[in-house]
Design an enzyme around this catalytic site. Sequence first.
Site, short mmCIF file in Angstrom:
data_model
loop_
_atom_site.label_atom_id
_atom_site.label_comp_id
_atom_site.label_asym_id
_atom_site.label_seq_id
_atom_site.Cartn_x
_atom_site.Cartn_y
_atom_site.Cartn_z
N PHE A 55 6.22 0.52 7.08
CA PHE A 55 5.82 -0.59 7.95
C PHE A 55 5.79 -1.87 7.13
O PHE A 55 5.32 -1.87 5.98
CB PHE A 55 4.41 -0.38 8.50
CG PHE A 55 4.25 0.72 9.51
CD1 PHE A 55 5.32 1.49 9.94
CD2 PHE A 55 2.99 0.99 10.04
CE1 PHE A 55 5.15 2.50 10.88
CE2 PHE A 55 2.81 2.01 10.98
CZ PHE A 55 3.89 2.76 11.40
N MET A 89 5.30 6.63 3.19
CA MET A 89 4.42 6.03 4.18
C MET A 89 3.90 4.68 3.76
O MET A 89 2.73 4.39 3.95
CB MET A 89 3.24 6.95 4.46
CG MET A 89 3.58 8.01 5.43
SD MET A 89 2.91 9.61 4.94
CE MET A 89 3.88 9.97 3.50
N PRO A 90 4.74 3.85 3.17
CA PRO A 90 4.20 2.58 2.67
C PRO A 90 3.88 1.61 3.82
O PRO A 90 4.48 1.67 4.89
CB PRO A 90 5.33 2.01 1.81
CG PRO A 90 6.29 3.12 1.62
CD PRO A 90 6.14 4.02 2.81
N TYR A 91 2.93 0.74 3.51
CA TYR A 91 2.57 -0.36 4.40
C TYR A 91 2.62 -1.62 3.55
O TYR A 91 1.97 -1.68 2.49
CB TYR A 91 1.18 -0.15 4.98
CG TYR A 91 0.59 -1.35 5.67
CD1 TYR A 91 0.80 -1.57 7.03
CD2 TYR A 91 -0.17 -2.28 4.97
CE1 TYR A 91 0.27 -2.68 7.67
CE2 TYR A 91 -0.71 -3.39 5.60
CZ TYR A 91 -0.49 -3.59 6.94
OH TYR A 91 -1.01 -4.70 7.57
N GLU A 117 0.85 -1.19 0.00
CA GLU A 117 0.00 0.00 0.00
C GLU A 117 0.88 1.24 0.00
O GLU A 117 1.73 1.41 0.88
CB GLU A 117 -0.92 0.02 1.23
CG GLU A 117 -1.89 -1.14 1.24
CD GLU A 117 -2.91 -1.06 2.37
OE1 GLU A 117 -2.93 -0.04 3.09
OE2 GLU A 117 -3.68 -2.02 2.54
#
Lengths: 67, 67, 67, 67, 67, 67
Positions: free
Chosen positions: E41, E1-3, A7
């Site tokens: 994350f 801000m990757p997940y 994501e």
Amino acid sequence: MPYIKIEVTREGVTREQKTALIKGATQLLTDVLNKDPKSTFVVIDEIDTDNWGVAGETVTDIRKREV
Amino acid sequence: MPYIKIEVTREGVTREQKTALIKGATQLLTDVLNKDPKSTFVVIDEIDTDNWGVAGETVTDIRKREV
Amino acid sequence: MPYIKIEVTREGVTREQKTALIKGATQLLTDVLNKDPKSTFVVIDEIDTDNWGVAGETVTDIRKREV
Amino acid sequence: MPYIKIEVTREGVTREQKTALIKGATQLLTDVLNKDPKSTFVVIDEIDTDNWGVAGETVTDIRKREV
Amino acid sequence: MPYIKIEVTREGVTREQKTALIKGATQLLTDVLNKDPKSTFVVIDEIDTDNWGVAGETVTDIRKREV
Amino acid sequence: MPYIKIEVTREGVTREQKTALIKGATQLLTDVLNKDPKSTFVVIDEIDTDNWGVAGETVTDIRKREV
């Protein structure tokens, strides 16, 4: 049989970058866990900056301050 | 209280097919686990073929080769 | 290349029931979207009743009242 | 380091409402678990009403009946 | 801000392998999208082989046949 | 019909804290989007610190340094 979901914010990720993410994530699972690439799925989920929050505010607002 | 997420590539899934997926998945949870349909959620997530990878390449590229 | 995630509360789902969920979900994707079973993944996620909330309370508390 | 995913139907959620969801969810994790807001991610996923099913039918169809 | 969520079957993944997956996935997002590792994350979700299905059967059953 | 997934590290979250997270998240969706609590699901997913990575290392290793 791994499944990997990536994501990221929707901020102009190109087709080439998507291909690189898919290739790299698949290779990582082969390198570390000896998984068969043929049964490895990678799904990229691009999220609008209005819809992603960090530290209690949207990435849209964070980006505005960064300019 | 089941929650079912169905991820498929975005390749022309019709409204009738979505209804059939939702009806079928809900029925499955009733048949197998005796779950109440009223508290069963089904979410269909359509993924662009550029964003879905198998065997280290995008479905877009796989589809091109299949033609 | 579908991926199906089934989330249910952890309340004694048997191995036979898991097999039935996997078989049924895979068949559903074949019937409705003509997907190849060989490239269909089904993942069952069992959630503790303390960790699942409906209407603002845990399923643990809901179950207590139902007795 | 919490990650919170909020899935709702795509029915006109405004930018102000998204900001309120992100602020509120981040505050909740601080209040209850003393988590650092700076490392709390909130992702809002808006789902078309054709793609969300409850009780075996799409939210599109449920909404039609409600009118 | 990757997940990034990595789902694999629970078949003896070691702490060293988990560290390698986390390091590799974080590096991939830096290499391809220039993302800051500090706000990346990675979550590894190990799934029991009874709970993962491919081609309509559980990985438990697939593994039995492979022996 | 919202669905909220809260992922946190498994570090001694109590039953009371889980109840507070579920109550708070459900209330948030009612306050901001006027959603019916009865059809709001909240799922808490506790992740082992070995399985959660930030900045390329596991939370287990980060916690060790913090001591």
